[in-house]
Design a protein around this motif. Structure first.
Motif, mmCIF file in Angstrom:
data_model
loop_
_atom_site.group_PDB
_atom_site.id
_atom_site.type_symbol
_atom_site.label_atom_id
_atom_site.label_comp_id
_atom_site.label_asym_id
_atom_site.label_seq_id
_atom_site.Cartn_x
_atom_site.Cartn_y
_atom_site.Cartn_z
ATOM 1 N N SER A 88 0.865 -1.351 0.070
ATOM 2 C CA SER A 88 -0.010 -0.184 -0.021
ATOM 3 C C SER A 88 1.059 1.338 0.188
ATOM 4 O O SER A 88 1.973 1.341 0.584
ATOM 5 N N TYR A 130 -2.644 4.211 -3.391
ATOM 6 C CA TYR A 130 -2.497 3.147 -4.302
ATOM 7 C C TYR A 130 -2.762 1.794 -3.510
ATOM 8 O O TYR A 130 -1.854 1.440 -2.782
ATOM 9 N N ARG A 131 -3.766 1.024 -3.939
ATOM 10 C CA ARG A 131 -4.273 -0.116 -3.304
ATOM 11 C C ARG A 131 -4.373 -1.268 -4.170
ATOM 12 O O ARG A 131 -4.951 -2.203 -3.944
ATOM 13 N N ASN A 132 -4.004 -1.083 -5.725
ATOM 14 C CA ASN A 132 -4.312 -2.159 -6.606
ATOM 15 C C ASN A 132 -3.358 -3.331 -6.351
ATOM 16 O O ASN A 132 -2.221 -3.242 -6.213
ATOM 17 N N THR A 145 -10.505 -2.169 7.137
ATOM 18 C CA THR A 145 -10.013 -2.395 5.794
ATOM 19 C C THR A 145 -9.543 -3.804 5.505
ATOM 20 O O THR A 145 -9.735 -4.250 4.321
ATOM 21 N N ARG A 153 -13.080 2.303 3.997
ATOM 22 C CA ARG A 153 -12.396 3.102 2.895
ATOM 23 C C ARG A 153 -12.999 2.621 1.752
ATOM 24 O O ARG A 153 -12.947 1.501 1.294
ATOM 25 N N PRO A 154 -13.856 3.552 1.366
ATOM 26 C CA PRO A 154 -14.544 3.051 0.041
ATOM 27 C C PRO A 154 -13.864 2.444 -1.171
ATOM 28 O O PRO A 154 -14.596 1.544 -1.724
ATOM 29 N N TYR A 155 -12.897 3.065 -1.159
ATOM 30 C CA TYR A 155 -12.111 2.484 -2.303
ATOM 31 C C TYR A 155 -11.404 0.905 -2.269
ATOM 32 O O TYR A 155 -11.265 0.376 -3.263
ATOM 33 N N SER A 156 -11.614 0.547 -1.000
ATOM 34 C CA SER A 156 -11.265 -0.915 -0.942
ATOM 35 C C SER A 156 -12.235 -2.055 -1.178
ATOM 36 O O SER A 156 -12.098 -3.262 -1.255
ATOM 37 N N SER A 202 -15.879 -3.334 -2.848
ATOM 38 C CA SER A 202 -16.709 -3.591 -3.956
ATOM 39 C C SER A 202 -18.054 -2.875 -3.923
ATOM 40 O O SER A 202 -18.596 -2.487 -4.825
#
Length: 319
Positions: free
Chosen positions: A96, A112-114, A142, A174-177, A179
């Motif tokens: 991360s 950056y969490r891809n 998370t 964390r919304p970006y983590s 689905s």
């Protein structure tokens, strides 16, 4: 329940990574000519916060098998965090990474969490731990966002509960983590229901409640015998629900450099207060003081204060 915490040994599950701060403080990312590196990630920050206030912490996570992963391991070790349960993973997994500004207003943070390495923790990793070594398990929400980390975290919670540990969760939505918000609601709420101590902010409890407001849910969750629920409201302070009663704790007024790290600091200070045998209101106050100090300093993990700094800050503000 809380007497178990006197053992002062904690296992924390979640992410650890590298933060890159636009330098000097006040610089916007797009204008930066240089960046300074620091340890980051919510679970790592919590482990460091407790360690700096005299606790013994170990981290269950995964880091990438590269220079950034090795940086993360070295940084954790420098803060006294036990890294026995951190594995290095290869392939496409990467640590991360957060690119952050030190600004109090309009603070930009690019995450950056891809293919995040910390999501590669497995049930086997969780099952290999001797939970009787610890007083409590601290989970960051998370870690529940993706498989196989989700199953590993739930396995750790099950095994820790069987071993008699106190279960603690920071909702850490964390919304970006995730689905979807619905997945976060169902999974985080189910995990929170297993815990003895639940900490989250108003937005996070609203997500768990599937509504615009989460205060009623926080209060409802506290009806379980001995459970403590801390409902944080940013600059409006926090309300703590426990044993059928509640009390408010204001924030400490400070000149903030940036908003990041406050929640992780709050958890570290609050838990350290409980370990010290502080009455619940005083422990929450210690959490608030830790959070206040963190936002006045650059970085997250490096900004965590030690015990003397926190107690001195509280004493000065109470005089």
């Amino acid at each position: 329940m809380l007497e178990c915490l006197a053992q002062n040994k904690f296992l924390v599950i979640g992410r650890a990574g590298m933060d890159l701060y636009a330098d000097p403080p006040g610089t916007e990312i797009e204008d930066a000519l240089k960046f300074s590196a620091a340890l980051g990630g919510s679970a790592a920050n919590i482990a460091v916060a407790i360690s700096k206030q005299g606790g013994n912490t170990a981290l269950l996570t995964a880091v990438s098998n590269d220079a950034v992963g090795r940086y993360t391991l070295k940084a954790l070790t420098s803060y006294g965090v036990d890294t026995r349960f951190i594995k290095q993973v290869g392939g496409e997994a990467r640590n991360s990474l957060a690119v952050v500004e030190t600004r109090a207003v309009h603070c930009q943070s690019v995450i950056y969490r891809n293919g995040a390495a910390d999501f590669e923790v497995t049930k086997a990793d969780a099952a290999a731990i001797n939970y009787s070594e610890f007083a409590a398990l601290i989970v960051t929400g998370t870690a529940l966002a993706r498989e196989p980390s989700r199953s590993a975290t739930l396995e750790a919670m099950t095994l820790a509960d069987k071993a008699g540990l106190v279960l603690i969760i920071d909702i850490d939505y964390r919304p970006y983590s995730w689905s979807s918000k619905e997945d976060a609601r169902d999974i985080c709420r189910a995990a929170a229901e297993l815990c003895d101590i639940i900490i989250g902010n108003d937005e996070e409890f609203a997500v768990l409640n599937g509504a615009d407001d989460g205060r009623d849910l926080a209060q409802q969750m506290a009806t379980k015998t001995s459970r403590i629920v801390v409902y944080k409201m940013g600059e409006k302070g926090a309300i703590t629900f426990s044993g059928g009663t509640d009390f408010a704790t204001p924030v400490f007024s400070v000149s903030a450099l940036k908003p990041t790290g406050a929640g992780d600091g709050f958890m570290g200070g609050f838990i350290s207060g409980l370990v010290a045998g502080d009455p619940l209101p005083q422990a929450v106050k210690r959490g608030a003081a830790t959070a206040a100090l963190v936002v006045t300093r650059v970085g997250c993990a490096p900004a965590m204060p030690d015990t003397a700094e926190v107690l001195s800050f509280i004493s000065q503000r109470s005089a």
